[in-house]
Design a protein around this motif. Structure first.
Motif: not given
Length: 151
Positions: A1-7, A60-68, A70-74, A77-81
């Motif tokens: 999985m590629r790195n997240v781009k800063a927004k 975490e609010i950023d969906k791309e970071s959440i995917s990253y 979840n992939f790297h730290f299965p 406990d990641v909460y999207e908010a």
């Protein structure tokens, strides 16, 4: 999985120095049990937190970071908010330490939220932009403001 781009719209500036991240996590009190990290991005701080004996949760609010994450730290406990809109007492009904690399554009609001929940947040450890840190610790002068008084 590629790195997240800063927004830019989220004020993201990812911490990429592992030594600094390690040092930040080592500042937590020895009796720390529960840690909540705000905006972990790609998990630079997170990787060191989960190696310790803490119960770690991240917001975490950023969906791309959440995917990253979840992939790297299965196991994480990641909460999207949005931390600023979250009812901390309802979501996390226990005391915890708060950790983060805090974005400049919302640092003040984060600190006000922490102040409002000070009975629940036992400590805060993280990185702020220099200008924000100077305002926080200012005892007198032009930079002294509401944050300096409260904190």
């Amino acid at each position: 999985m590629r790195n997240v781009k800063a927004k830019k719209q989220l004020g993201q500036h990812f911490l990429n120095d592992a030594k600094i991240a390690f040092n930040i996590t080592n500042l937590l009190s020895n009796d720390t049990k529960n840690v909540i990290e705000i905006g972990p991005g790609m998990g630079m701080l997170t990787q060191f937190l989960i190696k310790k004996k803490y119960t770690v949760r991240v917001i975490e609010i950023d969906k791309e970071s959440i995917s990253y994450l979840n992939f790297h730290f299965p196991e994480l406990d990641v909460y999207e908010a949005d931390f600023l809109k979250l009812n901390l007492k309802k979501r996390y009904p226990f005391n915890f330490s708060l950790v983060g690399n805090f974005p400049y554009n919302i640092s003040s609001q984060i600190l006000f939220t922490i102040f409002e929940n000070r009975d629940q947040i036992s400590e805060i450890v993280g990185m702020f932009q220099k200008e924000v840190a100077e305002r926080i610790v200012c005892k007198k002068g032009k930079k002294r403001g509401i944050l300096s008084v409260f904190l």
